[in-house]
Motif scaffolding. Structure first.
Motif, short mmCIF file in Angstrom:
data_model
loop_
_atom_site.label_atom_id
_atom_site.label_comp_id
_atom_site.label_asym_id
_atom_site.label_seq_id
_atom_site.Cartn_x
_atom_site.Cartn_y
_atom_site.Cartn_z
N THR A 1 0.61 -1.28 0.07
CA THR A 1 -0.16 -0.20 -0.31
C THR A 1 0.51 1.21 0.22
O THR A 1 1.93 0.91 1.09
N VAL A 2 0.69 2.31 -0.67
CA VAL A 2 1.35 3.56 -0.91
C VAL A 2 0.42 4.63 -0.14
O VAL A 2 0.44 5.11 0.60
N ILE A 3 -0.62 4.46 -0.10
CA ILE A 3 -1.53 5.38 0.67
C ILE A 3 -1.46 5.12 1.68
O ILE A 3 -1.64 6.99 2.27
N SER A 4 -1.32 4.25 2.71
CA SER A 4 -1.33 4.18 3.98
C SER A 4 -0.25 4.41 4.37
O SER A 4 0.15 4.77 5.74
N TYR A 5 1.15 4.69 3.81
CA TYR A 5 2.29 4.81 3.74
C TYR A 5 2.60 6.49 3.73
O TYR A 5 2.87 7.83 4.66
N VAL A 6 1.56 7.55 2.77
CA VAL A 6 1.20 8.83 3.19
C VAL A 6 0.27 9.14 3.44
O VAL A 6 0.43 10.10 4.69
#
Length: 841
Positions: free
Chosen positions: A383-388
């Protein structure tokens, strides 16, 4: 006396040394192949150790030794070595420790002990399976898994008994589930839970040892023979290494970790090292700092986009898990995580054939390199959005825990520009991949960074000079089309806030009322209710800056009535007198607090509310004749402060904002509008207004107008006619403005008078009410009171009280403000018209 005790003579040491020398000499003689001498002959008792009464003891012992010599002659030549009589089982303690010599002590290695323990647990599982004791099977299987994990940690091979146990357990579990399904009598609850737990565990373990189970099924005997086969150590032949001239000087060395294990990576070894590091994640003795260093080394050795993406996903997670118990993430780790997220997004944009998703349908081997087929896409679980979002949350937490009055806060706030750029890059990536849900979430993050900022700050973040309103509108319109109701609600509130910040009151008010949020906001989460309260406050300030005093007072009244302004705006924790918060509740309250740069100045807010209440309440108090009606206040907080100021015997010069406003209110009541204007304009808090000069001019004009209205209400009983030019000169207002104000008062039945345009005077009318008219007016007032009381009771029953919904303190500001406010204004207008009509008759 026993021969093991000796006297404390000075020659005891020398005698013991002589006996030891004799013992050594006897051993040397036995090694030459001669028969071993008897123990008594090889080791005579020294005369210095004897006592006078020991003659008989020595004779007895000599007879016994002589009988033992005959037996020793028949024994073989190889005699066992002589042991000291001072040791247990020695020459002098045969009768005491003869039984101990028969027992042979067996020393087992740690490997054998572990094997025996595994065998015992396996037997316990088999015995429990015979009686269907699944609770015991579950517990013993957990012990067995821990032992196998210990074997894997030390690098030993899994024993065949474990594979055999897995094989038998699988069939046992399947049979038990089939019987349970067909049986009419259900299993006990604890056994059923244990059986279901074993089913899940077996599914996971069998997948891990699939190769060994298959080999065991094919040929169990060969599988066990392979385990028992001795492994001969292979001595590697080390050839002299030739170092080329082009190789660097440090090429001979390799990075090693704990225990001297090499950490070198490359090729397929990257995924194996990554799997080992991920297995150690979250364990008790894992050093997270070393884990991050190893992941950085693995990332430096990656050569393919797939490997880079996989390692970056693990590295970013390790950064965020470094210190979960801390209040906020260390700044250096946060900066490193931001760089790695940007590298991840940049890698994904440069390689569109790779896509990171939270849910991947197909299963894939994580230890093998994957390359996209022509025209295909490789889906990677992550997941990329969770990191952002986590990066943004850690930035907010750091601002919450840094002193806002120091330089560190300003330095930290400078990082917002880089964070905003990262969010914009993530938005561009999700737009290219057409991922709707992550795109909406990242747009909401972007909107939260700019909706409350002035135009100049937003243009600095965007590095552009375009219209900020158009940008926010485009972001909000996209969120209006999403299926997530929470994002839609927050987008509407952010849009309204931005319009109110730019002094577009009517646009913001219409959008706010059309959304019907006052009716449903009590069902929202706490963060959304905080945003709702901020929008209410900003609407009130916008109305105040625009000169709409009545709208500002009615809007801000709901917030100030609760007397918990800071808590409702998430700018401070309200300390209640009779209630105490638990540590968890206090921690949750502090986590909701907004960063200092997003605060709305509560002193400025209070000044705007009190000044608006003054301009509304003072003319109303002057227009009411009866004391009973005067006790009915529009603004209870203002009336409370005004009553307190009236009770003061001595009033000194004003110091605080409240003192200025209270003294200005008294001056306005007395008709001293100039003093009132000077006191209001001398408040220093107006310097925080974006347009200070225009606000002060607006306040001076409104004070003049309300001063005229107050003067007319107060002195109408003492005049028959009043010159319009005199009123214009007294209040420094144009004659046209005076005429307009008086005409509006007459039209609204607030003043029982008429204008004589020819003479330029105001003519007042008086009429004495009859007894019937007085009783009718009293009945109308009582009926209005009854209606108001019924409406309050109905509101409490329908809404469940002010603390309905469990959210308690965050939904005090809503509750049908628009409809009830209109009804109150309508009733107030009817009462005022009734009073005006009574005066006019």
């Amino acid at each position: 006396m026993s021969r093991f005790f000796k006297r404390q003579d000075s020659d005891s040491d020398s005698s013991s040394e002589e006996s030891e020398e004799e013992l050594l000499l006897s051993d040397d003689d036995s090694d030459d192949g001669k028969p071993a001498a008897p123990a008594s002959a090889a080791k005579p008792m020294s005369r210095f150790l004897r006592k006078d009464g020991d003659a008989s003891d020595s004779s007895d012992s000599s007879s016994e030794e002589s009988s033992g010599d005959s037996d020793d002659d028949e024994a073989p030549a190889k005699a066992k070595p002589q042991r000291s009589r001072f040791l247990k089982g020695g020459a002098g303690s045969d009768s005491e420790g003869s039984s101990d010599e028969d027992v042979k002590r067996v020393v087992k290695s740690a490997k054998d002990k572990r094997a025996d323990e595994i065998e015992a647990i396996s037997k316990a599982i088999d015995n429990a399976a015979k009686i269907n004791d699944w609770v015991t099977i579950n517990n013993e299987f957990d012990k067995l898994n821990r032992l196998i994990q210990r074997l894997n940690n030390v690098g030993e091979q899994v024993p065949p008994v474990f594979i055999r146990t897995l094989d038998s357990l699988e069939s046992t579990v399947n049979n038990a589930l089939a019987k349970e399904k067909d049986s009419k009598k259900k299993m006990e609850a604890n056994k059923a839970r244990a059986l279901n737990g074993m089913k899940q565990k077996m599914k996971k373990i069998n997948k891990e040892y699939e190769t060994q189970l298959k080999a065991f099924h094919d040929d169990p005997e060969a599988f066990e023979a392979q385990y028992l086969a001795p492994v001969e150590p292979v001595v590697p032949v080390v050839a002299p290494r030739q170092v080329s001239a082009e190789a660097p000087a440090g090429d001979e060395f390799a990075t090693v970790g704990r225990g001297g294990k090499s950490l070198g990576v490359g090729g397929e070894n990257v995924f194996q090292k990554l799997a080992l590091i991920q297995e150690a994640r979250g364990k008790k003795n894992t050093d997270r700092n070393i884990q991050i260093q190893r992941l950085e080394e693995v990332y430096s050795a990656t050569a393919t986009p797939y490997a880079q993406i996989r390692v970056l996903l693990s590295l970013i997670s390790a950064r965020f898990d470094y210190n979960a118990a801390a209040t906020h993430m260390p700044l250096d780790l946060w900066a490193a995580a931001q760089r790695e997220i940007e590298n991840l997004i940049r890698t994904l944009v440069a390689n569109p054939a790779y896509t990171v998703q939270e849910i991947v349908q197909e299963e894939y081997d994580e230890l093998v390199e994957r390359a996209p087929e022509p025209g295909g896409v490789v889906y990677i679980r992550g997941t990329v959005i969770s990191y952002v979002e986590r990066l943004d949350e850690e930035f907010t937490r750091s601002l919450q825990n840094i002193d806002p009055h120091g330089t560190e806060y300003v330095d930290r706030l400078k990082d917002e520009k880089g964070l905003y750029n990262t969010i914009c890059r993530a938005q561009a990536y999700f737009e290219s991949k057409n991922q709707s849900d992550p795109l909406a979430r990242v747009i909401m993050r972007r909107l939260e960074h700019i909706y409350s900022k002035p135009t100049a700050v937003v243009q600095a973040l965007e590095q552009a000079t375009g219209s900020t309103t158009a940008l926010i509108r485009s972001l909000c319109v996209h969120l209006y089309q999403t299926e997530n109701s929470l994002l839609r609600t927050r987008a509407i509130l952010s849009h309204v806030y931005h319009h109110a910040l730019n002094n577009e009151f009517y646009v913001a008010r219409d959008m706010f009322l059309m959304s019907h949020l006052p009716e449903t906001i009590h069902n929202a989460d706490v963060a959304t209710q905080i945003l709702y309260n901020r929008v209410i406050v900003q609407l009130g300030l916008c109305a105040f800056r625009s000169g709409l005093i009545r709208e500002a007072q009615s809007t801000l009244q709901d917030i100030f009535t609760t007397q918990r302004v800071k808590e409702l705006l998430a700018q401070g924790v309200h300390q209640q007198r009779h209630t105490t918060l638990t540590p968890e509740q206090e921690k949750a309250e502090r986590q909701r607090q907004l960063p200092f740069h997003m605060h709305i100045n509560t002193e400025l807010l209070e000044a705007a509310f009190l000044v608006s209440s003054m301009l509304v309440e003072i003319p109303l108090l002057a227009s009411i004749d009866s004391e009973e009606l005067k006790r009915k206040a529009i603004s209870k907080p203002f009336r409370r402060l005004l009553d307190f100021a009236d009770r003061q015997v001595f009033t000194g010069p004003p110091e605080s904002t409240r003192d200025h406003i209270m003294q200005a209110s008294k001056a306005l009541q007395d008709g001293e509008w100039e003093k009132c204007r000077d006191l209001i304009q001398s408040i220093k808090i107006w310097s925080l207004m974006p347009e200070e000069k225009s606000v002060k001019e607006m306040l001076a004009r409104r004070i003049q107008e309300e001063g005229l209205r107050t003067y007319l209400f107060t002195n109408s009983a003492y005049y028959t006619t009043l010159s319009l030019s005199l009123l214009s000169t007294t209040f420094s207002l144009p004659l046209r403005t005076v005429t307009s104000i008086i005409s509006k008062m007459i039209w609204n039945d607030e003043l029982s008078a008429s204008l004589d345009q020819g003479a330029g005077v105001l003519v007042f009318h008086r009429l004495q009410l009859t007894r019937v008219q007085q009783l009718a007016q009293l009945l109308a007032d009582r009926a209005n009171q009854l209606v108001e009381q019924n409406e309050k009771v109905l509101d409490l029953k329908t809404s469940g009280g002010p603390n309905a919904g469990g959210g308690a303190s965050w939904d005090r500001t809503e509750g049908g403000k628009g409809e009830r406010g209109d009804q109150q204004q309508e009733r107030r207008g009817r009462g005022e018209r009734t009073r005006g009509a009574s005066r006019g008759k």
